[in-house]
Design a protein around this motif. Structure first.
Motif, PDB file in Angstrom:
ATOM      1  N   ALA A 458      32.426  66.129  44.990  1.00  8.33           N
ATOM      2  CA  ALA A 458      32.230  65.160  43.914  1.00  8.33           C
ATOM      3  C   ALA A 458      33.567  64.718  43.345  1.00  8.33           C
ATOM      4  N   ASP A 459      34.499  65.628  43.282  1.00  9.95           N
ATOM      5  CA  ASP A 459      35.825  65.275  42.783  1.00  9.95           C
ATOM      6  C   ASP A 459      36.505  64.277  43.725  1.00  9.95           C
ATOM      7  N   THR A 460      36.370  64.513  45.043  1.00 16.54           N
ATOM      8  CA  THR A 460      36.931  63.578  46.033  1.00 16.54           C
ATOM      9  C   THR A 460      36.293  62.202  45.922  1.00 16.54           C
ATOM     10  N   LEU A 461      34.961  62.191  45.745  1.00 15.32           N
ATOM     11  CA  LEU A 461      34.242  60.930  45.604  1.00 15.32           C
ATOM     12  C   LEU A 461      34.697  60.176  44.364  1.00 15.32           C
ATOM     13  N   LEU A 462      34.910  60.910  43.279  1.00 19.92           N
ATOM     14  CA  LEU A 462      35.360  60.251  42.053  1.00 19.92           C
ATOM     15  C   LEU A 462      36.755  59.669  42.218  1.00 19.92           C
ATOM     16  N   GLN A 463      37.586  60.394  42.956  1.00 19.30           N
ATOM     17  CA  GLN A 463      38.928  59.867  43.180  1.00 19.30           C
ATOM     18  C   GLN A 463      38.898  58.564  43.979  1.00 19.30           C
ATOM     19  N   SER A 464      38.063  58.534  45.081  1.00 20.84           N
ATOM     20  CA  SER A 464      37.953  57.287  45.857  1.00 20.84           C
ATOM     21  C   SER A 464      37.270  56.206  45.032  1.00 20.84           C
ATOM     22  N   PHE A 465      36.409  56.575  44.104  1.00 17.99           N
ATOM     23  CA  PHE A 465      35.764  55.584  43.235  1.00 17.99           C
ATOM     24  C   PHE A 465      36.804  54.944  42.319  1.00 17.99           C
ATOM     25  N   ASP A 466      37.722  55.789  41.857  1.00 18.72           N
ATOM     26  CA  ASP A 466      38.740  55.237  40.980  1.00 18.72           C
ATOM     27  C   ASP A 466      39.681  54.277  41.729  1.00 18.72           C
ATOM     28  N   THR A 467      39.979  54.575  42.991  1.00 14.53           N
ATOM     29  CA  THR A 467      40.962  53.784  43.739  1.00 14.53           C
ATOM     30  C   THR A 467      40.359  52.560  44.406  1.00 14.53           C
ATOM     31  N   GLN A 468      39.086  52.599  44.809  1.00 13.20           N
ATOM     32  CA  GLN A 468      38.502  51.501  45.583  1.00 13.20           C
ATOM     33  C   GLN A 468      37.384  50.801  44.845  1.00 13.20           C
ATOM     34  N   LEU A 469      36.466  51.515  44.344  1.00  9.73           N
ATOM     35  CA  LEU A 469      35.273  50.903  43.783  1.00  9.73           C
ATOM     36  C   LEU A 469      35.518  50.324  42.399  1.00  9.73           C
ATOM     37  N   VAL A 470      36.410  50.906  41.645  1.00 14.76           N
ATOM     38  CA  VAL A 470      36.612  50.418  40.278  1.00 14.76           C
ATOM     39  C   VAL A 470      37.130  48.972  40.251  1.00 14.76           C
ATOM     40  N   PRO A 471      38.140  48.600  41.083  1.00 16.12           N
ATOM     41  CA  PRO A 471      38.573  47.196  41.058  1.00 16.12           C
ATOM     42  C   PRO A 471      37.462  46.238  41.471  1.00 16.12           C
ATOM     43  N   GLN A 472      36.687  46.585  42.527  1.00 13.14           N
ATOM     44  CA  GLN A 472      35.589  45.736  42.966  1.00 13.14           C
ATOM     45  C   GLN A 472      34.535  45.604  41.879  1.00 13.14           C
ATOM     46  N   ALA A 473      34.253  46.697  41.231  1.00 15.37           N
ATOM     47  CA  ALA A 473      33.252  46.639  40.160  1.00 15.37           C
ATOM     48  C   ALA A 473      33.761  45.776  39.021  1.00 15.37           C
ATOM     49  N   SER A 474      35.068  45.757  38.780  1.00  8.71           N
ATOM     50  CA  SER A 474      35.617  44.927  37.703  1.00  8.71           C
ATOM     51  C   SER A 474      35.472  43.443  38.034  1.00  8.71           C
ATOM     52  N   ASP A 475      35.710  43.066  39.316  1.00 11.23           N
ATOM     53  CA  ASP A 475      35.531  41.672  39.730  1.00 11.23           C
ATOM     54  C   ASP A 475      34.085  41.254  39.623  1.00 11.23           C
ATOM     55  N   ALA A 476      33.184  42.156  40.024  1.00  5.65           N
ATOM     56  CA  ALA A 476      31.752  41.827  39.944  1.00  5.65           C
ATOM     57  C   ALA A 476      31.333  41.629  38.501  1.00  5.65           C
ATOM     58  N   LEU A 477      31.842  42.427  37.595  1.00  3.97           N
ATOM     59  CA  LEU A 477      31.487  42.275  36.188  1.00  3.97           C
ATOM     60  C   LEU A 477      32.029  40.964  35.632  1.00  3.97           C
ATOM     61  N   THR A 478      33.212  40.523  36.102  1.00  7.80           N
ATOM     62  CA  THR A 478      33.778  39.248  35.642  1.00  7.80           C
ATOM     63  C   THR A 478      32.912  38.082  36.110  1.00  7.80           C
ATOM     64  N   ALA A 479      32.482  38.109  37.390  1.00 11.50           N
ATOM     65  CA  ALA A 479      31.611  37.058  37.911  1.00 11.50           C
ATOM     66  C   ALA A 479      30.290  37.023  37.183  1.00 11.50           C
ATOM     67  N   ALA A 480      29.755  38.189  36.901  1.00 13.33           N
ATOM     68  CA  ALA A 480      28.479  38.243  36.183  1.00 13.33           C
ATOM     69  C   ALA A 480      28.632  37.688  34.788  1.00 13.33           C
ATOM     70  N   ARG A 481      29.750  37.944  34.145  1.00 10.41           N
ATOM     71  CA  ARG A 481      29.974  37.421  32.795  1.00 10.41           C
ATOM     72  C   ARG A 481      30.030  35.889  32.843  1.00 10.41           C
ATOM     73  N   THR A 482      30.691  35.348  33.885  1.00  9.80           N
ATOM     74  CA  THR A 482      30.789  33.883  34.026  1.00  9.80           C
ATOM     75  C   THR A 482      29.402  33.279  34.221  1.00  9.80           C
ATOM     76  N   THR A 483      28.587  33.917  35.036  1.00 11.85           N
ATOM     77  CA  THR A 483      27.230  33.427  35.285  1.00 11.85           C
ATOM     78  C   THR A 483      26.406  33.456  34.005  1.00 11.85           C
ATOM     79  N   LEU A 484      26.547  34.469  33.243  1.00 13.55           N
ATOM     80  CA  LEU A 484      25.799  34.568  32.006  1.00 13.55           C
ATOM     81  C   LEU A 484      26.244  33.506  31.005  1.00 13.55           C
ATOM     82  N   ASN A 485      27.509  33.195  31.001  1.00 11.60           N
ATOM     83  CA  ASN A 485      27.996  32.158  30.096  1.00 11.60           C
ATOM     84  C   ASN A 485      27.420  30.795  30.494  1.00 11.60           C
ATOM     85  N   SER A 486      27.381  30.553  31.828  1.00  7.13           N
ATOM     86  CA  SER A 486      26.825  29.274  32.307  1.00  7.13           C
ATOM     87  C   SER A 486      25.355  29.174  31.941  1.00  7.13           C
ATOM     88  N   ALA A 487      24.647  30.249  32.121  1.00  3.12           N
ATOM     89  CA  ALA A 487      23.228  30.237  31.771  1.00  3.12           C
ATOM     90  C   ALA A 487      23.034  30.029  30.289  1.00  3.12           C
TER      91      ALA A 487
END
Length: 538
Positions: A458-487
């Motif tokens: 679990a510690d290894t998974l969290l480390q890879s989550f911090d290095t790879q998944l966190v930036p992607q999740a941040s971009d997805a949250l930005t796109a979702a925020r833009t979509t919500l603003n348009s709506a």
């Protein structure tokens, strides 16, 4: 006239020789003869008037003086001590006394003698007059017909004379308590008698007392009378408050006994003299119901019996039906285990069946064995229970346990053995012990190692989550925020989408109204579906 010389002599009678008497009565001897006769008569009279001579043995010669110590009966002089000497073995003192002739008929086989001196016993003071006059020997006439001349003196004076009306009874007790010779006996707080004597039983397991109840109170002593210690103060606490019971101030200071028949007992004739009674510790114990039928059984417990004492009750749903008589230990060589056999006294008469119209109840079975088998077959078992949480005292409870394993009475043992079930605390302990055994079987060490490996992954998974998944999740949250603003912009009241939606809703409303009009027309003119709509005026 003179006789002539040559004349012959006259004839004379022949002289006879008379023997001289050898003894002659002399008047001078009459005086000593009379004196001898008078002396013999006086001696014979003295012998005839002389009373019997007796011997009395005492442990000590305290208060005895030869020629001075009197023997009295009812304060009348009937004799005097002549000599006081030690016995041949020096163990006691022998007093030889001479009595008056009238006292011959008093010397019975059970006549009693004792030295009267100042005494304090049982709260009574006696012999005060001897402080001035000196000690003397008291006497009490016996009732037997056999005569005797040698007696053993009493060390303590008897409490009552043999001619006092009343009856003597025998009491059996575990100990003497605070009772002494002369202690009073009460009946309904009236002093009606005294303790006359006591002695230790030959086996050393009890004390035997003799008591005397004066007439006419002796007629209240029947076969159902109960005697108890009335010494001290009896304090009891009930729903009515604190009760303090005592017979008298004298009984508090010097002790005493009391007796009374059981309330509600039928009238019975007076008990004969020398009847034996049991002496109870107090009135409450004396007035308890004492069963005539007592049976002995054993409960064999395999748990601790700490808090269970001899005398503890055996109850059936709150009703006492017996008591603990003895507690032992037993080692079974086959199972190599110890157990605690508890011997009880059971009162089968208390297992009765009472009906509404029956004045008396009957036993459940005809024989003790039949009754025991009957109860055990229906699940009756013995169980230890706590009678007081403060003192920790235990008692044995008899009750029915339908789910208990089947068991039978062991009639091969003497006394018979009844089955038992563990107490509630023991069952809880067994459950906890079983749970602990099961927990001990769980491989906590292997589970810990697996948990450590899982945590590492679990510690290894969290480390890879911090290095790879966190930036992607941040971009997805930005796109979702833009979509919500348009709506949100599209849903504003003045937006084009909102205008178009309102126009579409109005068109739909008009269409629905037209359809409603068509449906009403077709409902009135269903033939219009075939012929069409008729022209106006046709």
């Amino acid at each position: 006239m003179a006789r002539p010389p040559d004349s012959p002599p006259p004839d004379l009678p022949d002289a006879l020789a008379v023997p001289r008497a050898r003894w002659r009565v002399q008047w001078i001897w009459l005086v000593p003869l009379v004196a001898v006769l008078i002396g013999a008569w006086l001696a014979a009279r003295t012998i005839l008037e002389q009373g019997p001579t007796i011997t009395i043995s005492f442990k000590t010669g305290e208060g005895l003086e030869a020629g001075k110590t009197k023997i009295k009966f009812k304060d009348v002089d009937i004799g005097v001590v002549k000599t006081v000497a030690l016995s041949k073995d020096f163990s006691h003192v022998i007093a030889t006394a001479e009595l008056t002739p009238d006292a011959s008929s008093m010397l019975r086989d059970d006549t009693r003698f004792w030295v009267v001196r100042p005494r304090v016993s049982g709260g009574t003071v006696s012999g005060i007059s001897t402080l001035l006059s000196g000690a003397y020997i008291g006497m009490d006439i016996g009732k037997k017909k056999n005569e005797r001349r040698d007696f053993v003196g009493l060390e303590t004076p008897p409490v009552f004379a043999s001619d006092v009306p009343g009856r003597e009874y025998v009491l059996k007790s575990e100990d003497l308590g605070s009772v002494d010779v002369g202690s009073p006996i009460y009946f309904r707080r009236l002093q009606v008698g005294q303790v006359t004597a006591y002695e230790l039983d030959p086996n050393g397991r009890g004390v035997t007392m003799r008591v005397f109840v004066n007439a006419p109170y002796d007629r209240f002593v029947t076969a159902d009378t109960r005697f108890w210690h009335a010494s001290g103060v009896d304090v009891s606490l009930s729903t009515e408050g604190v009760k303090v019971n005592t017979q008298s101030l004298v009984s508090i200071l010097i002790g005493g006994l009391a007796f009374q028949s059981v309330p509600g007992a039928p009238d019975e004739p007076p008990a004969p003299a020398h009847t034996s009674f049991q002496l109870f510790s107090d009135r409450t114990e004396a007035m308890k119901m004492h069963d005539r039928i007592v049976e002995t059984y054993v409960f064999n417990f395999k748990e601790s019996v700490r808090g269970l004492v001899v005398g503890a009750p055996v109850e059936f749903r709150g009703i006492q039906i017996g008591e603990v008589e003895a507690i032992h230990t037993r080692f079974d060589p086959d199972t190599r285990q110890f157990s605690i056999p508890v011997q009880i006294k059971l009162y089968p008469e208390r297992f009765t069946s009472r009906y509404e119209n029956e004045p008396r109840g009957g036993r459940l079975a005809r024989s003790p064995r039949e009754m025991a088998d009957f109860l055990v077959s229906r699940g009756m078992r013995g169980q230890l229970k706590t009678g007081s949480l403060i003192t920790g005292q235990l008692y044995i409870a008899l009750d029915f346990f339908p789910n208990a394993p089947k068991a039978e009475v062991d009639w091969d043992r003497k006394p018979p053995e009844l089955p038992t079930v563990p107490s509630g605390l023991q069952s809880l302990q067994e459950s906890v012990s079983e749970l602990m055994v099961r927990m001990n079987k769980i491989p906590f060490e292997a589970i810990g190692k697996n948990a450590q490996r899982t945590l590492a992954r679990a510690d290894t998974l969290l480390q890879s989550f911090d290095t790879q998944l966190v930036p992607q999740a941040s971009d997805a949250l930005t796109a979702a925020r833009t979509t919500l603003n348009s709506a949100n912009s599209a849903l504003q009241p003045d937006s084009a989408l909102q205008q178009d939606t309102a126009d579409a809703i109005r068109e739909l409303s008009r269409t629905a109204s037209a359809l409603r009009s068509l449906a009403e027309y077709l409902e009135r003119h269903p033939e219009a579906l075939i012929r069409g709509k008729a022209e106006d005026g046709k």
